[in-house]
Design a protein around this motif. Structure first.
Motif, PDB file in Angstrom:
ATOM      1  N   THR A  96      11.948   1.817  38.675  1.00 27.47           N
ATOM      2  CA  THR A  96      11.657   0.617  39.460  1.00 27.47           C
ATOM      3  C   THR A  96      10.856   0.896  40.721  1.00 27.47           C
ATOM      4  OG1 THR A  96      12.637  -1.365  40.436  1.00 27.47           O
ATOM      5  CG2 THR A  96      13.784   0.705  40.826  1.00 27.47           C
ATOM      6  N   ASP A  97      11.101   2.028  41.363  1.00 27.17           N
ATOM      7  CA  ASP A  97      10.505   2.285  42.676  1.00 27.17           C
ATOM      8  C   ASP A  97       9.141   2.955  42.521  1.00 27.17           C
ATOM      9  OD1 ASP A  97      10.801   1.918  45.417  1.00 27.17           O
ATOM     10  OD2 ASP A  97      11.347   4.007  45.706  1.00 27.17           O
TER      11      ASP A  97
ATOM     12  N   PHE B 110      25.014  -1.029  52.048  1.00 23.06           N
ATOM     13  CA  PHE B 110      24.362   0.227  51.697  1.00 23.06           C
ATOM     14  C   PHE B 110      24.761   1.356  52.636  1.00 23.06           C
ATOM     15  CE2 PHE B 110      21.144  -2.981  50.207  1.00 23.06           C
ATOM     16  CZ  PHE B 110      21.549  -2.918  48.889  1.00 23.06           C
ATOM     17  N   LYS B 111      25.252   1.017  53.831  1.00 25.16           N
ATOM     18  CA  LYS B 111      25.713   2.062  54.742  1.00 25.16           C
ATOM     19  C   LYS B 111      26.968   2.735  54.209  1.00 25.16           C
ATOM     20  CE  LYS B 111      23.805   0.251  59.061  1.00 25.16           C
ATOM     21  NZ  LYS B 111      24.108  -0.237  60.423  1.00 25.16           N
TER      22      LYS B 111
ATOM     23  N   LEU C  22      15.492  -0.313  45.568  1.00 23.65           N
ATOM     24  CA  LEU C  22      16.076   0.806  44.831  1.00 23.65           C
ATOM     25  C   LEU C  22      17.537   0.996  45.214  1.00 23.65           C
ATOM     26  CD1 LEU C  22      15.842   3.163  42.885  1.00 23.65           C
ATOM     27  CD2 LEU C  22      15.020   4.577  44.769  1.00 23.65           C
ATOM     28  N   LEU C  23      17.838   0.865  46.496  1.00 23.18           N
ATOM     29  CA  LEU C  23      19.220   0.983  46.941  1.00 23.18           C
ATOM     30  C   LEU C  23      20.097  -0.082  46.283  1.00 23.18           C
ATOM     31  CD1 LEU C  23      18.788   1.692  50.758  1.00 23.18           C
ATOM     32  CD2 LEU C  23      19.628   3.268  49.031  1.00 23.18           C
ATOM     33  N   PHE C  24      19.560  -1.280  46.181  1.00 17.08           N
ATOM     34  CA  PHE C  24      20.301  -2.367  45.538  1.00 17.08           C
ATOM     35  C   PHE C  24      20.555  -2.044  44.074  1.00 17.08           C
ATOM     36  CE2 PHE C  24      20.075  -6.162  42.867  1.00 17.08           C
ATOM     37  CZ  PHE C  24      21.167  -6.883  43.344  1.00 17.08           C
ATOM     38  N   LEU C  25      19.546  -1.532  43.372  1.00 17.57           N
ATOM     39  CA  LEU C  25      19.695  -1.219  41.950  1.00 17.57           C
ATOM     40  C   LEU C  25      20.672  -0.076  41.702  1.00 17.57           C
ATOM     41  CD1 LEU C  25      16.009  -1.544  40.691  1.00 17.57           C
ATOM     42  CD2 LEU C  25      17.922  -3.074  40.198  1.00 17.57           C
ATOM     43  N   VAL C  26      20.625   0.932  42.579  1.00 15.75           N
ATOM     44  CA  VAL C  26      21.564   2.048  42.424  1.00 15.75           C
ATOM     45  C   VAL C  26      22.990   1.571  42.676  1.00 15.75           C
ATOM     46  CG1 VAL C  26      22.266   4.267  43.371  1.00 15.75           C
ATOM     47  CG2 VAL C  26      19.855   3.799  42.993  1.00 15.75           C
ATOM     48  N   ASN C  27      23.154   0.728  43.673  1.00  9.95           N
ATOM     49  CA  ASN C  27      24.471   0.168  43.956  1.00  9.95           C
ATOM     50  C   ASN C  27      24.986  -0.605  42.745  1.00  9.95           C
ATOM     51  OD1 ASN C  27      26.748  -0.607  45.461  1.00  9.95           O
ATOM     52  ND2 ASN C  27      25.758  -2.496  46.112  1.00  9.95           N
ATOM     53  N   LYS C  28      24.136  -1.440  42.174  1.00  9.18           N
ATOM     54  CA  LYS C  28      24.494  -2.223  40.988  1.00  9.18           C
ATOM     55  C   LYS C  28      24.805  -1.312  39.806  1.00  9.18           C
ATOM     56  CE  LYS C  28      22.639  -5.825  37.951  1.00  9.18           C
ATOM     57  NZ  LYS C  28      21.461  -6.701  37.668  1.00  9.18           N
TER      58      LYS C  28
END
Length: 332
Positions: free
Chosen positions: A79-80, A9-10, A25-31
């Motif tokens: 989601t968040d 995520f960095k 949320l970071l994981f979902l946006v990355n996906k």
């Protein structure tokens, strides 16, 4: 094991403080961005294959791609929900999606009405085939007249798309500027803005390809410029630029038929009609034999019309569901 050395995520979000953004949320946006990048890349025409673009197969894939993109964005946006309320900026993002998507639904309706009109032309040919003994060139004349007619709902698509593109850029720059002034406060919203922009810019561009095909005019093909900060941050940016760069020359270099546009699947039917029309005028005795390949072409084209119609309606349903889910976020 994958995260033991480097936090992914960095690289995706190199800001110093992501405290306002949940890891989920970071994981979902990355996906979401990985999926969006792959979807765009799959639609890029190949240099060595001139027949892979502006076909119904490509259009079906494009609509299914947009369905996945809007569903993915809905997941990211809803989601968040651990925060006690929706921020003012998040509310603006939701209103932005609802406003633009309402016009996307109108464009879906325009596309389906044009597909219905085109398929109606096949009906004239099928009627002619049903009684070969009384076949006359007037049957083909009716088909030609119908195919040369205009569909008012499709003729305005280019203007609507240009207006939506201007609106998208205006909203994006306005919100981005406000969020940048209070960067730590709106870190989460900047992530959502980037996802929203990705959904909309991809949708508008693909819709413009449809509009160019249906209206027989490359003038309706948009050229969208991604903001500088988006090119640096969004992983899908390079794939999108490549798609635009590959599509534009292919559209310009494709001969635009006066009546039938650039949809290549129509060429077999058009050619068959012209040959049959000439045979009728010359009094050719083997009309039944000449009808067979045309009948097959008409059958295949009708099946493709049906598939792209269903894919477009699927996108319509997906956008409706996405609008409802995103709007409910305001009530949480």
């Amino acid at each position: 094991m994958f995260f033991s050395c480097v936090n992914p995520f960095k690289a995706l979000f190199p800001k110093k403080n992501n405290a306002c953004i949940s890891p989920h949320l970071l994981f979902l946006v990355n996906k979401f961005e990985i999926s969006l990048t792959a979807s765009i890349a799959e639609l890029v025409p190949k240099d060595d294959d001139e027949d892979d673009f502006l076909t119904y197969s490509w259009m079906i894939d494009a609509m299914h791609s947009l369905c996945e993109t809007h569903l993915g964005f809905t997941t990211v946006m809803t989601t968040d929900v651990d925060l006690p309320h929706v921020s003012d900026m998040e509310e603006s993002l939701i209103e932005m999606y609802v406003d633009i998507s309402s016009k996307l639904l109108d464009l879906c309706d325009a596309f389906t009405s044009e597909l219905y009109r085109l398929n109606h032309g096949n009906m004239f040919l099928n009627i002619a085939f049903s009684n070969p003994e009384e076949f006359h060139s007037s049957h083909l004349d009716r088909w030609k007249q119908h195919m040369a007619s205009k569909n008012p709902s499709i003729e305005n698509c280019g203007k609507v798309l240009r207006s939506l593109a201007e609106s998208l850029n205006h909203h994006y720059h306005s919100l981005y500027k406000k969020m940048t002034k209070k960067e730590k406060q709106y870190e989460k919203e900047k992530v959502l803005l980037r996802a929203l922009y990705g959904v909309m810019v991809n949708t508008l561009y693909i819709f413009s390809v449809f509009a160019a095909a249906f209206t027989r005019s490359s003038k309706n093909l948009l050229h969208l410029t991604i903001p500088k900060e988006m090119e640096e941050e969004a992983r899908w940016g390079q794939a999108f630029v490549e798609l635009q760069n590959m599509v534009k020359p292919k559209t310009r270099n494709t001969p635009l038929s006066e009546r039938f546009g650039v949809i290549r699947d129509l060429e077999a039917v058009e050619s068959g009609v012209e040959k049959l029309y000439a045979a009728v005028q010359e009094g050719c005795p083997n009309l039944l034999m000449m009808m067979e390949p045309l009948k097959q072409s008409v059958k295949e084209l009708s099946e493709r019309y049906d598939l792209i119609y269903k894919a477009t309606r699927c996108l319509w349903d997906t956008v409706i569901l996405a609008r409802d889910a995103v709007s409910e976020r305001l009530l949480t």
